[in-house]
Design a protein around this motif. Structure first.
Motif, mmCIF file in Angstrom:
data_model
loop_
_atom_site.group_PDB
_atom_site.id
_atom_site.type_symbol
_atom_site.label_atom_id
_atom_site.label_comp_id
_atom_site.label_asym_id
_atom_site.label_seq_id
_atom_site.Cartn_x
_atom_site.Cartn_y
_atom_site.Cartn_z
ATOM 1 N N GLU A 5 36.018 53.151 64.130
ATOM 2 C CA GLU A 5 36.844 52.880 62.796
ATOM 3 C C GLU A 5 36.415 53.060 61.994
ATOM 4 N N VAL A 6 35.246 52.337 62.018
ATOM 5 C CA VAL A 6 33.996 52.486 61.181
ATOM 6 C C VAL A 6 33.709 54.051 60.449
ATOM 7 N N GLU A 7 33.591 54.042 59.219
ATOM 8 C CA GLU A 7 33.194 54.603 58.104
ATOM 9 C C GLU A 7 31.834 54.527 57.501
ATOM 10 N N PRO A 8 30.523 55.902 57.147
ATOM 11 C CA PRO A 8 29.691 55.324 56.552
ATOM 12 C C PRO A 8 29.220 54.896 55.157
ATOM 13 N N MET A 9 28.887 53.817 55.464
ATOM 14 C CA MET A 9 29.369 52.521 54.454
ATOM 15 C C MET A 9 27.668 52.334 53.369
ATOM 16 N N VAL A 10 27.694 51.440 52.290
ATOM 17 C CA VAL A 10 27.074 51.083 51.687
ATOM 18 C C VAL A 10 27.124 49.716 51.224
ATOM 19 N N ALA A 11 26.130 48.840 51.083
ATOM 20 C CA ALA A 11 26.054 48.097 49.967
ATOM 21 C C ALA A 11 25.734 48.273 49.049
ATOM 22 N N ARG A 12 26.386 48.037 47.743
ATOM 23 C CA ARG A 12 26.541 47.907 45.971
ATOM 24 C C ARG A 12 25.558 47.120 45.766
ATOM 25 N N VAL B 119 29.540 45.648 50.044
ATOM 26 C CA VAL B 119 30.619 46.058 50.271
ATOM 27 C C VAL B 119 31.146 47.140 50.361
ATOM 28 N N ALA B 120 30.960 48.294 50.425
ATOM 29 C CA ALA B 120 32.238 49.846 49.925
ATOM 30 C C ALA B 120 32.044 51.500 50.838
ATOM 31 N N PRO B 121 32.769 51.434 51.748
ATOM 32 C CA PRO B 121 32.931 52.641 51.855
ATOM 33 C C PRO B 121 31.601 54.181 51.199
ATOM 34 N N VAL B 122 31.443 54.845 51.543
ATOM 35 C CA VAL B 122 30.029 55.801 51.219
ATOM 36 C C VAL B 122 31.565 56.403 49.678
ATOM 37 N N SER B 123 32.269 56.784 50.498
ATOM 38 C CA SER B 123 33.503 57.741 49.704
ATOM 39 C C SER B 123 34.139 57.292 48.270
ATOM 40 N N SER B 124 33.965 56.062 48.599
ATOM 41 C CA SER B 124 34.001 55.448 46.921
ATOM 42 C C SER B 124 33.237 55.129 46.153
ATOM 43 N N VAL B 125 31.459 55.350 46.139
ATOM 44 C CA VAL B 125 31.037 55.760 45.498
ATOM 45 C C VAL B 125 30.135 56.724 44.907
ATOM 46 N N GLU B 126 30.681 57.904 46.452
ATOM 47 C CA GLU B 126 30.255 59.103 45.966
ATOM 48 C C GLU B 126 29.633 60.063 44.646
ATOM 49 N N GLY B 127 28.132 61.014 44.705
ATOM 50 C CA GLY B 127 28.603 61.053 43.060
ATOM 51 C C GLY B 127 27.599 59.816 42.565
ATOM 52 N N ALA C 188 21.259 57.943 57.376
ATOM 53 C CA ALA C 188 22.244 59.337 57.788
ATOM 54 C C ALA C 188 22.619 59.356 56.681
ATOM 55 N N THR C 189 22.799 58.414 55.392
ATOM 56 C CA THR C 189 23.452 58.574 54.148
ATOM 57 C C THR C 189 22.201 58.391 53.277
ATOM 58 N N ALA C 190 21.335 58.117 53.317
ATOM 59 C CA ALA C 190 19.573 58.170 52.398
ATOM 60 C C ALA C 190 19.419 59.641 52.634
ATOM 61 N N ARG D 250 22.712 62.919 44.971
ATOM 62 C CA ARG D 250 23.855 61.970 44.614
ATOM 63 C C ARG D 250 23.933 60.861 45.645
ATOM 64 N N ILE D 251 24.447 59.788 45.862
ATOM 65 C CA ILE D 251 25.107 59.067 47.087
ATOM 66 C C ILE D 251 26.179 60.336 47.430
ATOM 67 N N THR D 252 26.057 60.140 48.874
ATOM 68 C CA THR D 252 26.372 61.868 50.000
ATOM 69 C C THR D 252 26.757 61.359 50.632
ATOM 70 N N ASP D 253 27.990 61.518 51.371
ATOM 71 C CA ASP D 253 28.714 60.454 52.761
ATOM 72 C C ASP D 253 27.791 61.973 53.518
ATOM 73 N N PRO D 254 27.286 61.919 54.516
ATOM 74 C CA PRO D 254 26.631 62.589 55.778
ATOM 75 C C PRO D 254 27.115 63.461 56.484
ATOM 76 N N ARG D 255 28.775 63.588 56.433
ATOM 77 C CA ARG D 255 29.443 64.096 57.463
ATOM 78 C C ARG D 255 29.753 65.484 56.842
ATOM 79 N N VAL D 256 29.516 65.746 55.031
ATOM 80 C CA VAL D 256 29.352 66.768 54.723
ATOM 81 C C VAL D 256 27.815 68.123 55.433
ATOM 82 N N PHE D 257 26.939 67.466 56.021
ATOM 83 C CA PHE D 257 26.349 68.120 56.684
ATOM 84 C C PHE D 257 25.774 68.100 58.224
ATOM 85 N N ALA D 258 27.120 67.494 58.556
ATOM 86 C CA ALA D 258 27.087 67.333 60.364
ATOM 87 C C ALA D 258 27.311 68.728 61.054
#
Lengths: 170, 404
Positions: free
Chosen positions: B251-258, B265-273, B386-388, B396-404
């Protein structure tokens, strides 16, 4: 008994707020050169505004972050006589005891006190009072060994004066 | 009975419980160029206890401002080398790597041992099954001089990892997920003991988790070695875990600490871009082989976005050499990354890659307090390698799964 004027701070004041890590190498040869930067991003020119004996009253997680002892040392150097907070970073708390800066965990006074209130800390009996507001709170008393370390001005002073550690190695 | 209580009870020959103040022997003590000068000062100038030194394993690490970027750092390093050679203290010099990583990979600490380091991320070493405490310089100077330290036995929270991680989700994301718990306070002043499907995260990922227990406000954390746990289970009386937290890994998604705090802490998806000026992959949190591997896999055949600096710093020479052998370094350099020697430098804003006013970084490190990596008005997002890497490629901050 410690008595001083309260300086109220909020939650999550990290060691980096107290003294930014970047000064560690800039002034490595002389800690006192870091004094102008103490809490600079929280209260600009803090070192000029603090008076000898002032007591910091803060919220949760005071001193979280780095192990750098510069943080409690510099607070002591600018004249802070005690820190009363809801909770502390583990290492900051130990460092403070080690260098002889009284640190007290309290539940009520961090919420009720305001900057400028006169605060009293009785380490031996485990009491913190806000004289201005008329609030008194019981806090867990220090173990006797820690009280002796604090009263000697820290573990190094303790060892210098008494020739050994306050704890048995057996 | 929690592992740390069993460890201490065994070492002291008496049963200990949370709240007990104990005085414990120290097996390994270490400091680095940020904290050793004060250790040396206390030992030499204050305690004058030099003859008592080296009753335990003692090491210095030149890892924070290394190789020396300033004259002040150079003189600190010189002082450390002299002190180490005079008193028989082991020295890992510039370029060897970061203290906690070197302690783990050199086998300097092991299960049941008691370790004190003058650095707040010493709990990383808990991944070996040791009780590892990050302390200040005076504490470490006393441990170096007397071979003992004091410790108030904390309560233990058990974190049970269950299931498997999704693709491109790493131990770092689990660490950030734990930091984002509403009741993260339950870790405060306690020991975190990891249990469950440990192999789902692996040793490198577990070391990221023990590393960031410091940010969780825990005293330390530990991964009990397999076997010892079962072997002693049930045969010890005494207290139990004060709390248990289960993590469903899938259930754990890629995360960031803003910025500006690790608890944001927030899911990467919420700060993408969010646009990024710099990416840093390294540090004692995420400079291990797994991290280099993931970064290289994502970067293979791609280019870092023009205008973004992507700095990669393996956590040790061993990680660097292994990454070289496996071709990761070749991939990362061809993608436009800047290779740094093993160092803490960028993480602590000591040298290399400092951020200017208003700049934004994605970093695999453990802290994002204001000014941590440079100007106090720069911003740091903490994320997995992976996110980095994904963010370095897109700018831009990007969910690494787009490169999967």
């Amino acid at each position: 008994m410690i008595r001083g004027r309260a300086i109220k701070l909020g939650d999550d004041i990290s060691t980096d707020h107290i003294i930014s890590g970047k000064y560690k190498f800039e002034f490595i040869d002389d800690i006192s050169k870091m004094i102008p930067h103490v809490l600079e991003d929280v209260i600009p020119e803090f070192y000029k505004k603090v008076s000898k004996g002032d007591i910091i009253v803060a919220g949760r997680n005071f001193g979280k972050g780095s192990s750098r002892e510069h943080a409690p040392r510099l607070l002591k150097m600018v004249g802070i006589s005690a820190v009363v907070a809801k909770s502390f970073g583990f290492i900051f708390y130990r460092n403070s005891v080690n260098i002889g800066l009284p640190v007290v965990k309290a539940k009520v006074i961090p919420d009720t006190a305001e900057s400028g209130d006169v605060i009293e800390v009785d380490l031996a009996r485990g009491i913190v009072r806000d004289i201005t507001k008329g609030v008194e709170e019981k806090v867990p008393p220090y173990p006797p060994e820690f009280l002796e370390v604090i009263s000697e001005g820290g573990i190094v002073e303790y060892i210098k004066k008494r020739g050994g550690l306050p704890w048995s190695t057996r | 009975m929690p592992f740390i209580e069993r460890l201490l009870s065994k070492r002291l020959g008496k049963e200990v419980s949370p709240g007990d103040m104990v005085f414990v022997p120290v097996d390994l003590v270490y400091a680095h160029d940020g904290t050793a000068p004060l250790v040396i000062e206390v030992v030499v100038n204050e305690l004058k206890l030099e003859k008592r030194l080296a009753r335990n394993k003692a090491f210095f690490f030149i890892d924070h401002a290394s190789p020396a970027p300033t004259l002040a750092a150079a003189s600190v390093h010189k002082k450390m080398r002299e002190f180490a050679s005079r008193f028989g203290i082991g020295l890992f010099d510039a370029g060897e790597g970061i203290s906690h990583q070197l302690v783990i990979e050199s086998g300097l600490a092991g299960p049941g041992e008691i370790v004190v380091g003058a650095d707040s991320h010493t709990p990383t070493v808990g991944v070996t099954g040791a009780l590892a405490l990050g302390l200040g310089s005076t504490d470490v100077a006393v441990a170096l001089s007397y071979g003992y330290t004091w410790f108030t036995v904390p309560e233990t929270v058990e974190v049970v990892l269950m299931g498997t991680l999704k693709h491109m989700v790493m131990g770092k994301d689990v660490a950030l997920w734990l930091l984002g718990l509403k009741d993260v306070e339950k870790f405060h002043g306690r020991v975190i003991e990891y249990a469950g499907d440990l192999q789902a995260i692996g040793l490198d990922g577990l070391a990221t988790l023990t590393n960031m227990s410091t940010e969780m406000m825990a005293v330390t954390s530990v991964v009990p070695p397999e076997g010892l746990r079962e072997q002693t289970n049930g045969s010890w009386m005494g207290s139990d875990y004060v709390d248990e937290i289960s993590v469903q890994l899938d259930e754990v998604e890629p995360m960031v600490a803003r910025p500006p705090d690790v608890f944001n802490v927030a899911p990467v998806s919420s700060v993408e871009g969010v646009e990024v000026d710099q990416v840093f992959i390294g540090s004692c949190t995420n400079g291990r082989l797994e991290d280099m591997e993931v970064a290289a896999k994502i970067a293979r055949g791609r280019r870092v976005k023009s205008g973004v600096r992507c700095i990669v710093a393996p956590a040790s020479r061993k990680v660097l050499l292994e990454s070289l052998d496996r071709g990761y370094i070749d991939i990362l350099l061809k993608a436009g990354c800047i290779l740094s020697p093993p160092t803490c430098g960028p993480c602590v804003g000591a040298h290399m890659g400092l951020l200017a006013e208003g700049e934004v970084a994605v970093s695999t490190t453990n802290r994002n307090f204001p000014g941590r990596m440079g100007h106090r008005k720069s911003e740091v997002y903490l994320a997995s390698p992976a996110t980095a890497m994904a963010s370095a490629l897109t700018g831009r901050i990007t969910d690494p799964r787009v490169f999967a």
